[in-house]
Scaffold this motif. Structure first.
Motif: not given
Length: 280
Positions: A133-149, A233-244
């Motif tokens: 399942q694609e997770i739409l909400h997570a604390t790691a987002y946007p998680g930018y990394q420089p991957r094209l150089i 979790y207060s805004r989006y709940g658990f449905r599309n979020s990463l498990p706590l």
């Protein structure tokens, strides 16, 4: 060059492999439009290389040795080695258990086809796929990394295991892709003590002032993650979020680095004794 080759993205995508037959096909399928797939392998024994050959990958050995199943101990020199080995100046990377979205692949194609280089480094956001399942909400987002150089900016990497890209930031700018690469999480415990200890060992080189400043920042980051967890979790709940429990594993990992680095600094503990034998 054949017409089929001319339709490929004139760039190298590099992938490190070591006994990753279970995930490699998925990764290679997502980057099959690149002109060169550069697989750097640690002498795998599980069919990884057969899969790589089926996708026309160029296979190089990580080490000048025939010993099987060799893990990377010092990451930065190995990454620098791939930069030199790449056929093309544009270099993109993913890990063997990741994929890149079709949208990001098209963005890379557009960048590579430009006659004038606008940015020599591009960062890309991540998305987590948790048990399919694609997770739409997570604390790691946007998680930018420089991957094209682009190799023209003379990039090089330092640190291990989480290697850091270095280049002349005053002369060369960073662009941002819109579409993500995907990180797959299929287990409920994501912390690897080996990486925690290696990160803590990196801090051994710091002065006391650097150590205090770094760890103060580390505690501030932990606090921000906790606040972000509560907000998500207060805004989006658990449905599309990463498990706590996985969100709090990010907190636990950073706390463990802080904990072990303090034991190393103030108690004189040799953290190398806690590492698996292959990392000593």
């Amino acid at each position: 060059m054949s017409s089929q080759d001319s339709n490929k993205i004139q760039a190298t995508v590099r992938i490190f492999t070591l006994n990753c037959a279970d995930t490699l096909k998925r990764a290679l399928e997502s980057v099959k439009d690149f002109a060169e797939i550069l697989v750097f392998d640690g002498n795998s024994t599980d069919g990884t290389l057969d899969i790589a050959r089926n996708y026309g990958a160029r296979i190089e050995k990580q080490f000048d040795s025939d010993e099987t199943n060799m893990p990377i101990k010092d990451w930065a020199p190995m990454v620098n080695k791939t930069i030199k080995a790449a056929t093309y100046d544009w270099i993109f990377y993913i890990d063997s258990d990741e994929t890149v979205s079709s949208g990001a692949v098209q963005e890379v194609r557009n960048i590579v086809n430009l006659s004038i280089i606008k940015h020599h480094v591009y960062r890309i956001p991540n998305r987590i796929i948790y048990k399919g399942q694609e997770i739409l909400h997570a604390t790691a987002y946007p998680g930018y990394q420089p991957r094209l150089i682009n190799r023209q900016c003379r990039p090089y990497y330092t640190h291990s295991p989480h290697y850091k890209l270095n280049f002349d930031t005053k002369r060369y700018s960073i662009g941002t892709l819109i579409n993500p690469w995907y990180v797959y999480v299929d287990v409920d415990e994501s912390i690897k003590l080996r990486f925690v200890l290696l990160d803590a060992l990196e801090l051994k080189k710091q002065t006391l002032y650097q150590f205090i400043r770094w760890n103060t920042n580390r505690l501030w980051v932990i606090a921000k993650i906790v606040v972000k967890i509560l907000w998500i979790y207060s805004r989006y709940g658990f449905r599309n979020s990463l498990p706590l429990h996985l969100e709090f594993s990010r907190v636990k990992m950073r706390w463990l680095i802080f904990y072990y680095s303090c034991r190393q600094r103030f108690l004189g503990e040799d953290l190398t004794l806690l590492l698996p034998n292959e990392n000593r």
